[in-house]
Write a protein that holds these residues in place. Structure first.
Motif, mmCIF file in Angstrom:
data_model
loop_
_atom_site.group_PDB
_atom_site.id
_atom_site.type_symbol
_atom_site.label_atom_id
_atom_site.label_comp_id
_atom_site.label_asym_id
_atom_site.label_seq_id
_atom_site.Cartn_x
_atom_site.Cartn_y
_atom_site.Cartn_z
ATOM 1 N N GLY A 195 31.975 -17.089 -64.659
ATOM 2 C CA GLY A 195 30.604 -16.584 -64.585
ATOM 3 C C GLY A 195 30.017 -16.709 -63.195
ATOM 4 N N LEU A 196 30.305 -17.824 -62.538
ATOM 5 C CA LEU A 196 29.821 -18.014 -61.162
ATOM 6 C C LEU A 196 30.417 -16.963 -60.232
ATOM 7 N N ILE A 201 28.605 -13.889 -55.066
ATOM 8 C CA ILE A 201 27.951 -14.551 -53.930
ATOM 9 C C ILE A 201 28.946 -15.428 -53.200
ATOM 10 N N ILE A 202 29.687 -16.232 -53.968
ATOM 11 C CA ILE A 202 30.701 -17.104 -53.393
ATOM 12 C C ILE A 202 31.945 -17.039 -54.260
ATOM 13 N N ASN A 203 33.050 -17.560 -53.731
ATOM 14 C CA ASN A 203 34.277 -17.668 -54.503
ATOM 15 C C ASN A 203 34.421 -19.106 -54.981
ATOM 16 N N VAL A 204 34.516 -19.265 -56.286
ATOM 17 C CA VAL A 204 34.647 -20.588 -56.881
ATOM 18 C C VAL A 204 36.008 -20.689 -57.544
ATOM 19 N N ALA A 205 36.750 -21.734 -57.233
ATOM 20 C CA ALA A 205 38.073 -21.939 -57.820
ATOM 21 C C ALA A 205 38.112 -23.295 -58.504
ATOM 22 N N LEU A 206 38.891 -23.366 -59.588
ATOM 23 C CA LEU A 206 39.086 -24.620 -60.324
ATOM 24 C C LEU A 206 40.514 -25.077 -60.150
#
Length: 211
Positions: A195-196, A201-206
């Protein structure tokens, strides 16, 4: 003679949440990393609990037996209402009143709050009361991750705490961008990260337990 009330301590681990039913039928929705102390049976004249961390209270009405929440910095007294308390024992501890009425004693002052108001205790002990949107608190109670007009940094740190993940910022230029973000907590951290990223806006990785 009635049996003596036992002292119950509920500690919620990081990344977990818990709804606690109190002896009088009141409910407490506890945030990750929070702690609540209460007796197995309330006294005849007072319903007293102690909170460290953050929790949303739905208090059963009993005009003859006030409900009192003690924290390290404040004492909040109610008869029957819904409110959220942030009690980290630091600056900006606050009480947000959704419905009903509460009396707050902190910093040597006493304030009576109205629904829709948030009382904040500053580092120097001053109390301020202002009108705020209660949606973040009721949304959390109802199972949602909700952020409105908060910075990306604040949102990501809160999500990390909620799901017991560390957060590493590799780019800092957009962290002060204010965002609106809503997701169901039941989606889990992977769904939240997806969802982020959909905000573009930004790249979010887990990576394991690292955001």
């Amino acid at each position: 003679l009635p049996e003596a009330a036992e002292r119950i301590v509920v500690d919620v681990p990081q990344g977990e949440k818990l709804t606690v039913a109190l002896p009088d039928g009141s409910k407490v929705y506890m945030h990750a990393g929070s702690s609540l102390k209460f007796p197995s049976r309330f006294a005849d004249s007072l319903r007293l609990v102690e909170l460290k961390g953050e929790a949303y209270f739905v208090v059963a009405h009993d005009a003859q037996k006030p409900f009192v929440v003690n924290t390290a910095t404040m004492q909040t007294t109610v008869l029957g209402t819904e409110f959220n308390i942030v009690a980290e024992g630091a600056a900006n501890d606050n009480v947000s009143l959704v419905s009903g009425s509460v009396k707050v004693d902190a910093g040597g002052e006493r304030r009576i709050m109205k629904p829709g108001q948030q009382l904040t205790l500053s580092a120097d002990g001053r109390l301020t009361v202002r009108e705020v949107d209660m949606t973040p608190y009721t949304s959390w109670r109802d199972g949602y991750v909700y952020f409105d007009n908060v910075t990306l940094k604040e949102a990501l740190l809160a999500i990390g705490k909620e799901f017991n993940c560390d957060v590493e910022f590799r780019h800092h230029d957009l962290l002060d961008t204010r965002v609106h973000f809503v997701a169901e907590r039941s989606e889990g951290i992977k769904g939240i990260v997806d969802g982020l990223n959909m905000m573009n806006i930004i790249n979010v990785a887990l990576e394991g337990h690292l955001i």
